[in-house]
Design a protein around this motif. Structure first.
Motif, PDB file in Angstrom:
ATOM      1  N   VAL A   7      32.718  31.713  56.951  1.00 27.05           N
ATOM      2  CA  VAL A   7      33.593  32.600  56.176  1.00 27.05           C
ATOM      3  C   VAL A   7      33.218  34.044  56.475  1.00 27.05           C
ATOM      4  O   VAL A   7      32.153  34.313  57.023  1.00 27.05           O
ATOM      5  N   ASP A   8      34.095  34.997  56.098  1.00 31.00           N
ATOM      6  CA  ASP A   8      33.783  36.397  56.394  1.00 31.00           C
ATOM      7  C   ASP A   8      32.526  36.836  55.654  1.00 31.00           C
ATOM      8  O   ASP A   8      32.125  36.251  54.657  1.00 31.00           O
ATOM      9  N   SER A   9      31.893  37.886  56.143  1.00 29.09           N
ATOM     10  CA  SER A   9      30.564  38.267  55.656  1.00 29.09           C
ATOM     11  C   SER A   9      30.549  38.715  54.197  1.00 29.09           C
ATOM     12  O   SER A   9      29.590  38.440  53.472  1.00 29.09           O
ATOM     13  N   ILE A  10      31.588  39.395  53.726  1.00 28.93           N
ATOM     14  CA  ILE A  10      31.600  39.838  52.331  1.00 28.93           C
ATOM     15  C   ILE A  10      31.744  38.638  51.402  1.00 28.93           C
ATOM     16  O   ILE A  10      31.010  38.503  50.424  1.00 28.93           O
ATOM     17  N   THR A  11      32.665  37.745  51.712  1.00 28.47           N
ATOM     18  CA  THR A  11      32.842  36.535  50.907  1.00 28.47           C
ATOM     19  C   THR A  11      31.571  35.706  50.924  1.00 28.47           C
ATOM     20  O   THR A  11      31.129  35.200  49.886  1.00 28.47           O
ATOM     21  N   PHE A  12      30.960  35.566  52.083  1.00 28.68           N
ATOM     22  CA  PHE A  12      29.716  34.811  52.233  1.00 28.68           C
ATOM     23  C   PHE A  12      28.622  35.400  51.326  1.00 28.68           C
ATOM     24  O   PHE A  12      27.946  34.684  50.603  1.00 28.68           O
ATOM     25  N   THR A  13      28.477  36.720  51.341  1.00 28.36           N
ATOM     26  CA  THR A  13      27.452  37.385  50.536  1.00 28.36           C
ATOM     27  C   THR A  13      27.737  37.230  49.047  1.00 28.36           C
ATOM     28  O   THR A  13      26.835  36.919  48.262  1.00 28.36           O
ATOM     29  N   PRO A  81      35.771  29.812  47.843  1.00 30.62           N
ATOM     30  CA  PRO A  81      36.681  30.784  47.218  1.00 30.62           C
ATOM     31  C   PRO A  81      37.031  31.896  48.199  1.00 30.62           C
ATOM     32  O   PRO A  81      36.236  32.260  49.052  1.00 30.62           O
ATOM     33  N   THR A  82      38.191  32.440  48.050  1.00 24.90           N
ATOM     34  CA  THR A  82      38.615  33.546  48.905  1.00 24.90           C
ATOM     35  C   THR A  82      38.041  34.862  48.384  1.00 24.90           C
ATOM     36  O   THR A  82      37.627  34.963  47.222  1.00 24.90           O
ATOM     37  N   PHE A  83      38.059  35.864  49.238  1.00 27.59           N
ATOM     38  CA  PHE A  83      37.614  37.205  48.846  1.00 27.59           C
ATOM     39  C   PHE A  83      38.428  37.695  47.650  1.00 27.59           C
ATOM     40  O   PHE A  83      37.884  38.243  46.695  1.00 27.59           O
ATOM     41  N   GLU A  84      39.738  37.482  47.694  1.00 24.98           N
ATOM     42  CA  GLU A  84      40.615  37.937  46.617  1.00 24.98           C
ATOM     43  C   GLU A  84      40.249  37.285  45.286  1.00 24.98           C
ATOM     44  O   GLU A  84      40.261  37.931  44.242  1.00 24.98           O
ATOM     45  N   TYR A  85      39.905  36.019  45.326  1.00 27.16           N
ATOM     46  CA  TYR A  85      39.517  35.309  44.101  1.00 27.16           C
ATOM     47  C   TYR A  85      38.190  35.845  43.569  1.00 27.16           C
ATOM     48  O   TYR A  85      38.042  36.091  42.371  1.00 27.16           O
ATOM     49  N   GLU A  90      39.415  40.611  36.614  1.00 29.12           N
ATOM     50  CA  GLU A  90      39.770  39.862  35.414  1.00 29.12           C
ATOM     51  C   GLU A  90      38.768  40.146  34.318  1.00 29.12           C
ATOM     52  O   GLU A  90      37.588  40.350  34.568  1.00 29.12           O
ATOM     53  N   ASP A  91      39.222  40.141  33.109  1.00 24.21           N
ATOM     54  CA  ASP A  91      38.361  40.367  31.961  1.00 24.21           C
ATOM     55  C   ASP A  91      37.860  39.021  31.462  1.00 24.21           C
ATOM     56  O   ASP A  91      38.633  38.219  30.958  1.00 24.21           O
ATOM     57  N   ASP A  92      36.582  38.765  31.637  1.00 19.81           N
ATOM     58  CA  ASP A  92      36.010  37.513  31.137  1.00 19.81           C
ATOM     59  C   ASP A  92      35.723  37.670  29.653  1.00 19.81           C
ATOM     60  O   ASP A  92      35.094  38.638  29.230  1.00 19.81           O
ATOM     61  N   SER A  93      36.150  36.698  28.870  1.00 17.89           N
ATOM     62  CA  SER A  93      35.935  36.788  27.433  1.00 17.89           C
ATOM     63  C   SER A  93      34.482  36.525  27.057  1.00 17.89           C
ATOM     64  O   SER A  93      34.000  37.022  26.062  1.00 17.89           O
ATOM     65  N   ALA A  94      33.793  35.741  27.845  1.00 18.67           N
ATOM     66  CA  ALA A  94      32.387  35.436  27.556  1.00 18.67           C
ATOM     67  C   ALA A  94      31.517  35.938  28.702  1.00 18.67           C
ATOM     68  O   ALA A  94      31.758  35.582  29.860  1.00 18.67           O
TER      69      ALA A  94
END
Length: 142
Positions: A7-13, A81-85, A90-94
């Motif tokens: 996978v691309d390096s940013i997603t991998f990291t 997971p993709t980079f976009e994901y 997103e605001d996590d409630s917890a």
């Protein structure tokens, strides 16, 4: 948890940091390995979760490796997971609460190329990771 390294390096990291922050061991497996070598590494490291990229060659490699394992050794295959994901705003409630780890817990697993003998693995613990971080800070005069 194992991750195929194609996978691309940013997603991998991001994925590596997320796996370690969740308290699991990060284990990058090269897709250049045979399915027998991948199966061997999964069993030797007691790896039961694998993130694999969507390309057909990697999907086939992991599926073949997992199919060759004994039925009692269960491995869950997850789509990487993709980079976009991973970077979605997103605001996590917890808030995420990282699990407590001891200095001897494994943070990462690496494997040899297997050129000189059958593939071997090596581990890094949280203590070693902290020592390395301190050493880098000392070198950077921080």
């Amino acid at each position: 948890m194992s991750v195929d390294v194609s996978v691309d390096s940013i997603t991998f990291t991001y994925l590596a940091m997320g796996i370690m922050r969740a308290g699991c061991a990060f284990f990058p497996i090269s897709p250049r390995n045979s399915s027998q070598a991948v199966a061997h590494l999964l069993v030797k490291t007691n790896c039961h979760h694998v993130f694999v990229s969507p390309d057909r060659a990697n999907q086939t490699l992991i599926a073949t490796a997992v199919a060759s394992l004994e039925a009692s050794f269960k491995v869950s295959i997850h789509a990487t997971p993709t980079f976009e994901y991973l970077c979605a705003d997103e605001d996590d409630s917890a808030p995420f609460v990282a699990p407590k780890r001891s200095a001897d817990d494994i943070t990462a697993i690496y494997h040899s190329s297997g050129e000189m003998s059958f593939m071997q693995h090596a581990t890094t613990t949280y203590l070693l990771a902290r020592v390395n971080r301190i050493s880098e800070a000392d070198l950077l005069h921080e």
